[in-house]
Design a protein around this motif. Structure first.
Motif, short mmCIF file in Angstrom:
data_model
loop_
_atom_site.label_atom_id
_atom_site.label_comp_id
_atom_site.label_asym_id
_atom_site.label_seq_id
_atom_site.Cartn_x
_atom_site.Cartn_y
_atom_site.Cartn_z
N ALA A 1 0.95 -1.23 -0.01
CA ALA A 1 0.11 0.06 0.16
C ALA A 1 1.01 1.06 -0.04
CB ALA A 1 -0.96 -0.03 1.18
N LEU A 2 2.02 1.32 0.66
CA LEU A 2 2.65 2.32 0.98
C LEU A 2 3.50 2.39 -0.52
CD1 LEU A 2 4.16 2.55 4.47
CD2 LEU A 2 2.21 3.39 3.66
N GLU A 3 3.96 1.62 -1.06
CA GLU A 3 4.81 1.73 -2.13
C GLU A 3 3.66 2.16 -3.30
OE1 GLU A 3 5.99 -1.30 -5.88
OE2 GLU A 3 5.61 -2.24 -4.03
N ARG A 4 2.59 1.55 -3.42
CA ARG A 4 1.56 2.33 -4.33
C ARG A 4 1.30 3.89 -4.18
NH1 ARG A 4 -1.76 -1.13 -3.13
NH2 ARG A 4 -0.80 -2.90 -4.45
N TYR A 5 1.13 4.08 -2.84
CA TYR A 5 1.04 5.66 -2.58
C TYR A 5 1.98 6.61 -3.20
CZ TYR A 5 0.47 9.96 0.15
OH TYR A 5 0.35 11.17 0.45
N ASP A 6 3.28 6.02 -2.79
CA ASP A 6 4.62 6.55 -3.44
C ASP A 6 4.47 6.93 -4.69
OD1 ASP A 6 5.58 7.22 -0.98
OD2 ASP A 6 6.59 5.31 -0.71
N ARG B 1 2.02 9.56 -5.77
CA ARG B 1 2.49 10.87 -5.50
C ARG B 1 3.60 11.42 -6.18
NH1 ARG B 1 0.71 14.53 -3.33
NH2 ARG B 1 1.73 15.17 -1.58
N ALA B 2 4.36 10.14 -6.82
CA ALA B 2 5.49 10.72 -7.60
C ALA B 2 5.01 11.38 -9.17
CB ALA B 2 6.46 9.37 -7.94
N THR B 3 3.85 10.85 -9.37
CA THR B 3 3.33 11.13 -10.65
C THR B 3 2.27 12.54 -10.18
OG1 THR B 3 1.15 9.98 -10.43
CG2 THR B 3 3.17 8.95 -11.67
N LYS B 4 2.37 13.12 -9.46
CA LYS B 4 1.98 14.63 -8.96
C LYS B 4 0.34 14.22 -8.54
CE LYS B 4 5.70 16.24 -9.91
NZ LYS B 4 6.72 16.46 -8.69
N ILE B 5 -0.18 13.10 -8.06
CA ILE B 5 -1.55 12.74 -7.88
C ILE B 5 -1.59 13.69 -6.39
CG2 ILE B 5 -3.47 11.17 -7.05
CD1 ILE B 5 -2.36 9.28 -9.36
N PRO B 6 -2.60 14.35 -6.23
CA PRO B 6 -2.76 14.94 -4.78
C PRO B 6 -2.92 13.94 -3.59
CG PRO B 6 -4.17 16.09 -6.33
CD PRO B 6 -3.77 14.86 -6.94
N HIS B 7 -2.46 14.42 -2.49
CA HIS B 7 -2.84 13.32 -1.41
C HIS B 7 -3.85 12.60 -1.07
CE1 HIS B 7 -2.52 11.70 2.65
NE2 HIS B 7 -3.55 12.23 3.07
N ASP B 8 -4.93 13.35 -1.24
CA ASP B 8 -6.38 12.94 -0.72
C ASP B 8 -6.75 11.78 -1.89
OD1 ASP B 8 -6.71 14.31 1.41
OD2 ASP B 8 -7.95 15.89 0.59
N GLU B 9 -6.55 12.10 -3.10
CA GLU B 9 -6.88 11.27 -4.07
C GLU B 9 -5.84 9.93 -4.18
OE1 GLU B 9 -7.12 11.16 -9.09
OE2 GLU B 9 -6.80 12.98 -8.03
N ALA B 10 -4.63 10.27 -3.80
CA ALA B 10 -3.70 9.08 -3.59
C ALA B 10 -4.04 8.10 -2.87
CB ALA B 10 -2.35 9.73 -3.56
N LEU B 11 -4.24 8.66 -1.51
CA LEU B 11 -4.78 7.99 -0.38
C LEU B 11 -6.03 7.08 -0.56
CD1 LEU B 11 -4.80 6.93 2.74
CD2 LEU B 11 -5.79 9.17 3.17
#
Length: 204
Positions: free
Chosen positions: A57-62, A65-75
């Motif tokens: 899950a943390l790998e996927r989130y990173d 976020r690396a593709t500039k997806i905002p935190h709330d959407e990435a979460l």
């Protein structure tokens, strides 16, 4: 055939990682059954299941976020995938661990808590060439050792490389319900996995 072993002597392991070293150092017979013969338990340990799902899950989130997806959407995307991954499709029910501390509910809660808590983390994920985030990195190198004239390889996977204070560091995610005291941290010094990461990071 397992590519980690010699083709001329099938019981001779040539590619070593921390998962191989640990059972060998614990018990030679355990190593033989688990690594050489490939015998595994019928059901996966709930500690292992929880840890793998959490790390993925943390790998996927990173990556999001690396593709500039905002935190709330990435979460939200990360949590949605974690819910699917923690579903037992064979039994058509959620993953049940029968453990109070490590189960599907606490897994999802931990993911949300951690990512919300560290959404502005100073430990910035290293971005490699091609805008690729340095997460779940595989490594292998030649330590200059041979067995029966065959070269040994050291290999493994790093959870993440990040930058803080201008320096690159290796991060590894761990989960526990034990207190984060001296006794807890003493298990990592020395530790097959942590020592290998530190050594590999310097070599590579």
């Amino acid at each position: 055939m397992n590519s980690s072993f010699s083709t001329s002597l099938p019981t001779l392991q040539l590619a070593w990682d921390s998962s191989s070293l640990s059972p060998l150092k614990t018990c030679a017979r355990k190593y033989y059954y688990e690594i050489v013969c490939g015998i595994t338990p019928r059901t996966r340990n709930f500690h292992l299941t929880f840890g793998i799902l959490y790390t993925e899950a943390l790998e996927r989130y990173d990556r999001y976020r690396a593709t500039k997806i905002p935190h709330d959407e990435a979460l939200k995307m990360t949590l949605h995938k974690a819910m699917k991954d923690s579903w037992d499709y064979e039994l058509n029910r959620p993953w049940i661990s029968f453990n109070t501390y490590k189960n599907r509910y606490t897994l999802l809660r931990t993911i949300v808590w951690y990512l919300d808590e560290f959404k502005e983390d100073n430990f910035e994920t290293l971005i490699l060439r091609g805008e690729v985030p340095a997460v779940e990195l595989s490594f292998r190198f030649d330590p200059g050792i041979t067995l029966l004239n065959e070269p040994i390889t050291i290999c493994g996977h790093m959870d993440k490389l990040g930058i803080i204070a201008g320096q690159i560091w290796v991060a590894d995610h761990k989960t526990t319900y034990h207190p984060l005291d001296d006794k807890y941290f003493s298990q990592f010094s020395p530790n097959n996995q942590m020592s290998l990461y530190a050594f590999a990071a310097k070599v590579i």
